[in-house]
Design a protein around this motif. Structure first.
Motif, mmCIF file in Angstrom:
data_model
loop_
_atom_site.group_PDB
_atom_site.id
_atom_site.type_symbol
_atom_site.label_atom_id
_atom_site.label_comp_id
_atom_site.label_asym_id
_atom_site.label_seq_id
_atom_site.Cartn_x
_atom_site.Cartn_y
_atom_site.Cartn_z
ATOM 1 N N GLU A 99 -12.035 -0.045 -4.999
ATOM 2 C CA GLU A 99 -10.948 0.175 -4.045
ATOM 3 C C GLU A 99 -9.809 0.959 -4.692
ATOM 4 O O GLU A 99 -9.050 1.652 -4.004
ATOM 5 N N ASP A 100 -9.694 0.904 -6.014
ATOM 6 C CA ASP A 100 -8.649 1.648 -6.709
ATOM 7 C C ASP A 100 -8.951 3.134 -6.830
ATOM 8 O O ASP A 100 -8.124 3.895 -7.344
ATOM 9 N N SER A 101 -10.125 3.557 -6.359
ATOM 10 C CA SER A 101 -10.437 4.987 -6.318
ATOM 11 C C SER A 101 -9.691 5.677 -5.185
ATOM 12 O O SER A 101 -9.716 6.901 -5.085
ATOM 13 N N TYR A 102 -9.024 4.882 -4.346
ATOM 14 C CA TYR A 102 -8.311 5.416 -3.191
ATOM 15 C C TYR A 102 -6.826 5.141 -3.362
ATOM 16 O O TYR A 102 -6.408 4.010 -3.578
ATOM 17 N N VAL A 103 -6.036 6.214 -3.272
ATOM 18 C CA VAL A 103 -4.622 6.152 -3.626
ATOM 19 C C VAL A 103 -3.775 6.638 -2.457
ATOM 20 O O VAL A 103 -4.110 7.632 -1.810
ATOM 21 N N CYS B 230 5.533 4.863 8.523
ATOM 22 C CA CYS B 230 4.381 5.659 8.935
ATOM 23 C C CYS B 230 3.207 4.785 9.360
ATOM 24 O O CYS B 230 2.098 5.281 9.527
ATOM 25 N N GLY B 231 3.453 3.495 9.479
ATOM 26 C CA GLY B 231 2.410 2.617 9.994
ATOM 27 C C GLY B 231 1.414 2.158 8.957
ATOM 28 O O GLY B 231 0.286 1.799 9.285
ATOM 29 N N SER B 232 1.808 2.150 7.686
ATOM 30 C CA SER B 232 0.887 1.700 6.651
ATOM 31 C C SER B 232 0.594 0.218 6.812
ATOM 32 O O SER B 232 1.460 -0.563 7.172
ATOM 33 N N ASP B 233 -0.649 -0.159 6.515
ATOM 34 C CA ASP B 233 -1.011 -1.565 6.605
ATOM 35 C C ASP B 233 -1.258 -2.167 5.239
ATOM 36 O O ASP B 233 -1.954 -3.166 5.113
ATOM 37 N N ASP B 234 -0.660 -1.554 4.182
ATOM 38 C CA ASP B 234 -0.832 -2.118 2.851
ATOM 39 C C ASP B 234 0.015 -3.367 2.721
ATOM 40 O O ASP B 234 1.048 -3.517 3.341
ATOM 41 N N SER B 235 -0.449 -4.282 1.870
ATOM 42 C CA SER B 235 0.264 -5.537 1.675
ATOM 43 C C SER B 235 1.423 -5.331 0.729
ATOM 44 O O SER B 235 1.587 -4.284 0.118
ATOM 45 N N SER B 236 2.251 -6.370 0.580
ATOM 46 C CA SER B 236 3.400 -6.273 -0.313
ATOM 47 C C SER B 236 2.988 -6.373 -1.762
ATOM 48 O O SER B 236 3.774 -6.099 -2.658
ATOM 49 N N ALA C 266 -4.730 -0.541 1.486
ATOM 50 C CA ALA C 266 -5.629 -0.667 2.640
ATOM 51 C C ALA C 266 -5.553 0.565 3.533
ATOM 52 O O ALA C 266 -6.518 0.867 4.256
ATOM 53 N N LYS C 267 -4.443 1.283 3.488
ATOM 54 C CA LYS C 267 -4.266 2.472 4.311
ATOM 55 C C LYS C 267 -5.322 3.531 4.017
ATOM 56 O O LYS C 267 -5.670 4.316 4.894
ATOM 57 N N ASN D 26 -5.640 11.560 5.934
ATOM 58 C CA ASN D 26 -4.784 10.537 6.553
ATOM 59 C C ASN D 26 -3.308 10.792 6.272
ATOM 60 O O ASN D 26 -2.554 9.875 5.932
ATOM 61 N N GLU D 27 -2.887 12.037 6.476
ATOM 62 C CA GLU D 27 -1.503 12.401 6.181
ATOM 63 C C GLU D 27 -0.567 12.036 7.337
ATOM 64 O O GLU D 27 -0.980 11.954 8.501
#
Length: 219
Positions: free
Chosen positions: A185-189, A24-30, A215-216, A146-147
């Motif tokens: 930043e952990d307030s966003y899941v 889905c194009g997520s840009d989160d790191s590993s 980061a997504k 951001n679904e």
């Protein structure tokens, strides 16, 4: 902490969910940021007997009733596709049903079991029980945005979405105190779930995984 008690265990994103996010194009790191378990999340491990979705025997959806201080901002866009819009609607109702179970202090509440099965239901049961054990519930407004939704050829739906918990907190029932904590930043899941339409036409969530600080989902 925001929308989750500090007493909850950590959770990591499973490999299957990571693949879903990548697609889905997520840009989160590993690197997983797995500080806390999230409402309704699948821990990815073996569970004791999962709550059955016996409530799904009827297509009549449960009436969701929440305290007046528990509100939502769903920014999910309707596509005009009946199936996709039905998936989003039932996913929204599952989220509210979990908070209803927390508010009513019922770890086996029929409402969330109407909308979930398998490991998703088991994860929700465990999460709700943590609130019950500490005599707490949720309060505030939670935003969903951001679904990304795909209905696959096998009939399942893959849903990825973000949750903003910056204005949602834990409220302790005995004292009435709200645990207001700083936004990080952990307030966003980010969540990745799999849903399947059952014989009654309800899109039930079968698996649900989450990752904090992705980061997504950052503003």
């Amino acid at each position: 902490m925001n929308r989750r008690p500090t007493f909850l265990a950590a959770i990591t994103l499973t490999a299957a969910a990571a693949l879903t996010l990548s697609a889905c194009g997520s840009d989160d790191s590993s690197e997983n940021k797995d500080n806390d378990k999230i409402a309704g999340a699948d821990t990815g491990g073996d569970k004791s007997a999962s709550p059955s979705a016996s409530a799904s025997a009827s297509a009549e959806r449960p009436d969701i009733k929440l305290p007046s201080d528990v509100t939502y901002d769903f920014e999910w866009k309707k596509s005009g596709d009946p199936d996709k819009d039905a998936v989003l609607n039932d996913a929204e109702q599952r989220i509210k049903a979990v908070d209803m179970a927390i508010a009513e202090q019922d770890a086996l509440h029929e409402a969330y079991r109407f909308y979930s099965e398998g490991t998703a239901a088991a994860g929700s049961q465990s999460y709700i029980q943590e609130f019950i054990d500490h005599k707490a519930r949720t309060t505030g407004v939670t935003r969903y945005y951001n679904e990304s939704l795909t209905i696959k050829d096998d009939g399942t739906a893959a849903l990825v979405y973000c949750e903003d918990q910056s204005k949602a907190f834990n409220k302790f029932l005995e004292t009435g105190k709200t645990d207001v904590t700083p936004v990080t930043e952990d307030s966003y899941v980010v969540y990745a779930g799999t849903l399947r339409k059952n014989k009654n036409g309800v899109w039930v969530t079968e698996t649900l995984n989450s990752q904090r600080g992705s980061a997504k989902c950052q503003p």
